[in-house]
Design a protein around this motif. Sequence first.
Motif, PDB file in Angstrom:
ATOM      1  N   LEU A 202       0.827  -1.205   0.000  1.00 21.70           N
ATOM      2  CA  LEU A 202       0.000   0.000   0.000  1.00 21.70           C
ATOM      3  C   LEU A 202       0.863   1.257   0.000  1.00 21.70           C
ATOM      4  CD1 LEU A 202      -2.801   1.388   0.343  1.00 21.70           C
ATOM      5  CD2 LEU A 202      -2.476   1.149   2.822  1.00 21.70           C
ATOM      6  N   LYS A 203       1.905   1.259   0.825  1.00 23.59           N
ATOM      7  CA  LYS A 203       2.759   2.437   0.973  1.00 23.59           C
ATOM      8  C   LYS A 203       3.647   2.668  -0.241  1.00 23.59           C
ATOM      9  CE  LYS A 203       6.353   4.404   3.955  1.00 23.59           C
ATOM     10  NZ  LYS A 203       7.151   4.203   5.205  1.00 23.59           N
ATOM     11  N   ASN A 208      -0.615   4.617  -1.130  1.00 21.85           N
ATOM     12  CA  ASN A 208      -1.632   4.577  -0.067  1.00 21.85           C
ATOM     13  C   ASN A 208      -3.070   4.634  -0.594  1.00 21.85           C
ATOM     14  OD1 ASN A 208      -0.034   4.410   2.435  1.00 21.85           O
ATOM     15  ND2 ASN A 208       0.762   6.403   1.785  1.00 21.85           N
ATOM     16  N   TRP A 210      -5.691   1.927  -2.080  1.00 20.71           N
ATOM     17  CA  TRP A 210      -5.895   0.500  -2.332  1.00 20.71           C
ATOM     18  C   TRP A 210      -7.098   0.253  -3.230  1.00 20.71           C
ATOM     19  CZ3 TRP A 210      -2.404  -3.045  -1.341  1.00 20.71           C
ATOM     20  CH2 TRP A 210      -2.747  -4.402  -1.493  1.00 20.71           C
TER      21      TRP A 210
END
Length: 330
Positions: A202-203, A208, A210
């Motif tokens: 995700l990062k 960030n 999804w």
Amino acid sequence: MYRIWFLMLVTLVSLVAFSAENHPVYGEKLEGFSYPYPSNVYKFTSQQQRLEMSYMDIKPEYPNGETVVLLHGKNFCGATWEATIQVLLDEGYGVIAPDQIGFCRSTKPVGYQFSLSDLADNTYHLLKNAGIEKAIIIGHSMGGMLATRFALMYPDFVEKLILVNPIGLEDWQEKGVPYASIDDLYKGELKKSYDGVKGYQLKYYYDNKWKPEYDKWVEMHYGMYLGAGREKVAYNQAQTSEMIFTQPIAHEFKNLQVPTVLMIGQLDRTAPGAHRASKELAEKLGDYPTLGKEIAAEIPDVELVEFSSLGHSPQVQAPEVFHKALLEHL
């Protein structure tokens, strides 16, 4: 009192079982995970071990006479290229997408000495065995490191080199990131959790943001840590993490002799080992916008493509944007 403790224990066991059942369980060769195309097996001997390298070899309906080889990253597999494979097939390219030794559907060897050169050599002989004499080589993440090593070793084989957010654009050890032994890395691999894998992706991969279609790539990676052979999976992953850290290619891009395209998601901040560095150093690592320009300036024959709003995995995050740029530079 005994009954209360017993009920608590049963509840705890039930919760653990429920948690495990929420995620697919795969074996050490991704048994049970569906690949987009049938896999072939290249059998060979390396370092006195009989090994099997899985690969997809897909022929287009209307071939244009060219072959593209897709090299996956460390937390990826050949299957992760599924959308790219379809785009290339539609344009008439033959596609070969291998799983490297130690990864995904290929052998997880014990006592293997991993090196980028050895993986490149394995890949070269697989391609020769498949009847390929010249190809476009595309590598993503760790696959970008491997593709670069491949092009340095076999320049006459490479028609064009395309690097998609390759790691290895900087020498982390030289910059002061502390070393981690294979034993310590192995302990960390065994502690891997679904939430940890998803959080990392995700990062770094998706800025960030999804999307549900990303879930299967987390399950693909994490599922091998739940099934039989998980210790082999974890140990090979530790070995290849150490390989990436101690075998930098950052100083060798200037030696490339093939036409190269460097594709960089500008939001990428991937830097293996950064969590071991001081906060001050970690904040300086993985600066892909700067690194991309610096490395492009060193490669003799290069085109730099920058994706302003994408992270480490542009081919998954924004396939339409990525594939448009890819086809323009093929």
